[in-house]
Design a protein around this motif. Structure first.
Motif, PDB file in Angstrom:
ATOM      1  N   ILE A   1      -8.856   9.404   1.497  1.00  0.00           N
ATOM      2  CA  ILE A   1      -9.755   8.796   0.519  1.00  0.00           C
ATOM      3  C   ILE A   1     -11.197   8.917   1.013  1.00  0.00           C
ATOM      4  O   ILE A   1     -11.491   8.661   2.184  1.00  0.00           O
ATOM      5  CB  ILE A   1      -9.415   7.313   0.280  1.00  0.00           C
ATOM      6  N   HIS A   2     -12.092   9.289   0.108  1.00  0.00           N
ATOM      7  CA  HIS A   2     -13.513   9.388   0.435  1.00  0.00           C
ATOM      8  C   HIS A   2     -14.319   9.104  -0.827  1.00  0.00           C
ATOM      9  O   HIS A   2     -13.754   8.853  -1.907  1.00  0.00           O
ATOM     10  CB  HIS A   2     -13.845  10.772   1.007  1.00  0.00           C
TER      11      HIS A   2
ATOM     12  N   THR B   1     -10.399   5.309   6.192  1.00  0.00           N
ATOM     13  CA  THR B   1     -10.643   5.372   7.640  1.00  0.00           C
ATOM     14  C   THR B   1     -11.488   6.595   7.977  1.00  0.00           C
ATOM     15  O   THR B   1     -12.666   6.502   8.264  1.00  0.00           O
ATOM     16  CB  THR B   1      -9.335   5.470   8.453  1.00  0.00           C
ATOM     17  N   SER B   2     -10.861   7.771   7.951  1.00  0.00           N
ATOM     18  CA  SER B   2     -11.479   8.969   8.511  1.00  0.00           C
ATOM     19  C   SER B   2     -12.810   9.314   7.861  1.00  0.00           C
ATOM     20  O   SER B   2     -13.706   9.841   8.529  1.00  0.00           O
ATOM     21  CB  SER B   2     -10.517  10.155   8.393  1.00  0.00           C
ATOM     22  N   ALA B   3     -12.958   9.022   6.571  1.00  0.00           N
ATOM     23  CA  ALA B   3     -14.199   9.355   5.881  1.00  0.00           C
ATOM     24  C   ALA B   3     -15.398   8.588   6.414  1.00  0.00           C
ATOM     25  O   ALA B   3     -16.543   8.952   6.143  1.00  0.00           O
ATOM     26  CB  ALA B   3     -14.054   9.096   4.382  1.00  0.00           C
ATOM     27  N   LEU B   4     -15.151   7.542   7.187  1.00  0.00           N
ATOM     28  CA  LEU B   4     -16.239   6.731   7.731  1.00  0.00           C
ATOM     29  C   LEU B   4     -16.721   7.225   9.092  1.00  0.00           C
ATOM     30  O   LEU B   4     -17.558   6.579   9.722  1.00  0.00           O
ATOM     31  CB  LEU B   4     -15.795   5.271   7.846  1.00  0.00           C
ATOM     32  N   PHE B   5     -16.211   8.387   9.529  1.00  0.00           N
ATOM     33  CA  PHE B   5     -16.582   8.935  10.834  1.00  0.00           C
ATOM     34  C   PHE B   5     -16.888  10.420  10.705  1.00  0.00           C
ATOM     35  O   PHE B   5     -16.347  11.102   9.829  1.00  0.00           O
ATOM     36  CB  PHE B   5     -15.441   8.740  11.837  1.00  0.00           C
ATOM     37  N   ASP B   6     -17.760  10.923  11.593  1.00  0.00           N
ATOM     38  CA  ASP B   6     -17.962  12.361  11.637  1.00  0.00           C
ATOM     39  C   ASP B   6     -16.869  12.993  12.495  1.00  0.00           C
ATOM     40  O   ASP B   6     -15.965  12.302  12.998  1.00  0.00           O
ATOM     41  CB  ASP B   6     -19.372  12.711  12.127  1.00  0.00           C
ATOM     42  N   ALA B   7     -16.943  14.310  12.685  1.00  0.00           N
ATOM     43  CA  ALA B   7     -15.882  15.025  13.377  1.00  0.00           C
ATOM     44  C   ALA B   7     -15.729  14.592  14.820  1.00  0.00           C
ATOM     45  O   ALA B   7     -14.651  14.759  15.425  1.00  0.00           O
ATOM     46  CB  ALA B   7     -16.139  16.531  13.308  1.00  0.00           C
ATOM     47  N   ASP B   8     -16.788  14.028  15.387  1.00  0.00           N
ATOM     48  CA  ASP B   8     -16.749  13.573  16.777  1.00  0.00           C
ATOM     49  C   ASP B   8     -16.401  12.097  16.912  1.00  0.00           C
ATOM     50  O   ASP B   8     -16.442  11.537  18.015  1.00  0.00           O
ATOM     51  CB  ASP B   8     -18.090  13.846  17.449  1.00  0.00           C
ATOM     52  N   GLY B   9     -16.070  11.455  15.790  1.00  0.00           N
ATOM     53  CA  GLY B   9     -15.674  10.061  15.834  1.00  0.00           C
ATOM     54  C   GLY B   9     -16.806   9.066  15.805  1.00  0.00           C
ATOM     55  O   GLY B   9     -16.598   7.883  16.091  1.00  0.00           O
TER      56      GLY B   9
ATOM     57  N   ASN C   1     -13.447  10.943  -4.191  1.00  0.00           N
ATOM     58  CA  ASN C   1     -12.202  10.755  -4.949  1.00  0.00           C
ATOM     59  C   ASN C   1     -11.793   9.299  -5.106  1.00  0.00           C
ATOM     60  O   ASN C   1     -10.797   9.001  -5.773  1.00  0.00           O
ATOM     61  CB  ASN C   1     -11.062  11.554  -4.317  1.00  0.00           C
ATOM     62  N   ALA C   2     -12.522   8.376  -4.496  1.00  0.00           N
ATOM     63  CA  ALA C   2     -12.109   6.967  -4.507  1.00  0.00           C
ATOM     64  C   ALA C   2     -11.998   6.418  -5.920  1.00  0.00           C
ATOM     65  O   ALA C   2     -11.002   5.762  -6.270  1.00  0.00           O
ATOM     66  CB  ALA C   2     -13.093   6.130  -3.692  1.00  0.00           C
ATOM     67  N   ALA C   3     -13.009   6.669  -6.750  1.00  0.00           N
ATOM     68  CA  ALA C   3     -12.992   6.142  -8.122  1.00  0.00           C
ATOM     69  C   ALA C   3     -11.811   6.707  -8.908  1.00  0.00           C
ATOM     70  O   ALA C   3     -11.197   6.008  -9.721  1.00  0.00           O
ATOM     71  CB  ALA C   3     -14.308   6.452  -8.816  1.00  0.00           C
ATOM     72  N   GLY C   4     -11.469   7.972  -8.658  1.00  0.00           N
ATOM     73  CA  GLY C   4     -10.341   8.587  -9.352  1.00  0.00           C
ATOM     74  C   GLY C   4      -9.022   7.920  -9.022  1.00  0.00           C
ATOM     75  O   GLY C   4      -8.164   7.747  -9.900  1.00  0.00           O
ATOM     76  N   TRP C   5      -8.854   7.502  -7.763  1.00  0.00           N
ATOM     77  CA  TRP C   5      -7.618   6.818  -7.391  1.00  0.00           C
ATOM     78  C   TRP C   5      -7.573   5.407  -7.970  1.00  0.00           C
ATOM     79  O   TRP C   5      -6.493   4.907  -8.332  1.00  0.00           O
ATOM     80  CB  TRP C   5      -7.464   6.792  -5.879  1.00  0.00           C
ATOM     81  N   LEU C   6      -8.714   4.764  -8.090  1.00  0.00           N
ATOM     82  CA  LEU C   6      -8.739   3.467  -8.770  1.00  0.00           C
ATOM     83  C   LEU C   6      -8.382   3.642 -10.244  1.00  0.00           C
ATOM     84  O   LEU C   6      -7.624   2.841 -10.805  1.00  0.00           O
ATOM     85  CB  LEU C   6     -10.120   2.826  -8.618  1.00  0.00           C
ATOM     86  N   ASP C   7      -8.896   4.689 -10.870  1.00  0.00           N
ATOM     87  CA  ASP C   7      -8.556   4.973 -12.266  1.00  0.00           C
ATOM     88  C   ASP C   7      -7.074   5.289 -12.426  1.00  0.00           C
ATOM     89  O   ASP C   7      -6.481   5.028 -13.484  1.00  0.00           O
ATOM     90  CB  ASP C   7      -9.386   6.147 -12.784  1.00  0.00           C
TER      91      ASP C   7
ATOM     92  N   HIS D   1       0.813  -1.205   0.000  1.00  0.00           N
ATOM     93  CA  HIS D   1       0.000   0.000   0.000  1.00  0.00           C
ATOM     94  C   HIS D   1       0.850   1.260   0.000  1.00  0.00           C
ATOM     95  O   HIS D   1       1.998   1.272   0.452  1.00  0.00           O
ATOM     96  CB  HIS D   1      -0.955   0.007   1.198  1.00  0.00           C
ATOM     97  N   VAL D   2       0.244   2.312  -0.514  1.00  0.00           N
ATOM     98  CA  VAL D   2       0.773   3.669  -0.459  1.00  0.00           C
ATOM     99  C   VAL D   2      -0.112   4.452   0.495  1.00  0.00           C
ATOM    100  O   VAL D   2      -1.332   4.454   0.350  1.00  0.00           O
ATOM    101  CB  VAL D   2       0.757   4.343  -1.849  1.00  0.00           C
ATOM    102  N   ILE D   3       0.491   5.099   1.491  1.00  0.00           N
ATOM    103  CA  ILE D   3      -0.281   5.886   2.444  1.00  0.00           C
ATOM    104  C   ILE D   3       0.167   7.340   2.366  1.00  0.00           C
ATOM    105  O   ILE D   3       1.352   7.653   2.533  1.00  0.00           O
ATOM    106  CB  ILE D   3      -0.109   5.380   3.891  1.00  0.00           C
ATOM    107  N   LYS D   4      -0.805   8.231   2.111  1.00  0.00           N
ATOM    108  CA  LYS D   4      -0.541   9.668   2.072  1.00  0.00           C
ATOM    109  C   LYS D   4      -0.798  10.240   3.470  1.00  0.00           C
ATOM    110  O   LYS D   4      -1.934  10.285   3.924  1.00  0.00           O
ATOM    111  CB  LYS D   4      -1.444  10.351   1.048  1.00  0.00           C
TER     112      LYS D   4
END
Length: 256
Positions: A85-86, A104-112, A89-95, A56-59
């Motif tokens: 990733i959210h 990870t973070s996109a699956l939570f709101d600001a309060d976790g 933009n997810a499809a763009g990175w697959l392309d 994997h590549v992690i930004k």
């Protein structure tokens, strides 16, 4: 059996190895163990030539998109991509050549709080077979809690078999960094690996603390052969002294 999976961690556009727990949005920068003068594409080409799949590549923060795209272009379909990733933009990175996106973070709101509808929408858009859910976590008195925003913010989600069962229908794999030992080269979190290995229903990659070949053997033992491992700061490829890259290539070769 446990496989070594490669990684390319990007920070400020460069391939780096850092102490995971030192990442902050404000204040002093993270503790850096290694900063490469080679481009991300060189590492991707090396992993490609040695047939190290599932890496994997992690930004880690902003300013890494160009370096990430260079790595993916060097090995189309050979690397996963994570970091910011959210659904948008997810499809763009697959392309761009990623085999999977890591979220990870996109699956939570600001309060976790976990956003089940967001996960469902993302899966409908790209398919579960293209998604890796990152449950990178910090240890608590009761176990482990998923941490988002480059491991700074704890969420309501705990890492246990119930959570893995709940999320498994929505992804192809799990990636789990033990943030408290990430980059320290002081050994793995064997308790966490054991928890993951006893579940064993989907591919899982563990990251954090591996410093010697004995640590890889411990991952295989504690994880019942069901947990793969990635290695960063201890690897000679990243300036480390505890693990030799070619030894890890040979480790994987025993599986073929």
């Amino acid at each position: 059996m446990t496989r070594f999976r490669p990684c390319i961690d990007l920070h400020q556009g460069k391939v780096k190895q850092i102490v995971g727990g030192s990442l902050r949005d404000e204040g002093a920068g993270p503790t850096e163990n290694f900063v490469s003068d080679r481009p991300s594409s060189w590492f991707a080409e090396t992993f490609r030539d040695d047939r190290l799949t599932g890496g994997h590549v992690i930004k880690l923060g902003p300013g890494n998109d160009e370096a990430a795209r260079r790595a993916l272009a060097a090995w189309p379909g050979g690397l996963q991509i994570g970091g910011g990733i959210h659904e948008g933009n997810a499809a763009g990175w697959l392309d761009a050549g990623a085999s999977h996106v890591i979220v990870t973070s996109a699956l939570f709101d600001a309060d976790g709080r976990f956003l089940a509808d967001t996960l469902d929408s993302l899966v409908r858009k790209i398919g579960r077979e293209k998604l890796v859910i990152d449950l990178s976590c910090r240890r608590t008195p009761d176990g482990w809690t998923v941490a988002m925003n480059r491991w700074q913010t704890p969420t309501e989600l705990v890492v246990d078999h119930a959570t893995l069962d709940r999320l498994a229908p929505f992804c192809d794999e799990f990636l789990i960094h033990a943030a408290d030992v990430e980059g320290l080269c002081r050994g793995i979190d064997a308790d966490l690996v054991a928890l993951l290995g006893k579940w064993g229903k989907l591919p899982v990659t563990y990251a954090g603390g591996a410093a010697t070949m004995l640590d890889l053997e411990l991952v295989e033992q504690a994880g019942c052969g069901a947990v793969d491992v990635t290695v960063g700061s201890a690897l000679d490829l990243f300036g480390g002294k505890g693990l030799v890259y070619k030894d890890l290539v040979s480790w994987n070769g025993r599986l073929s």
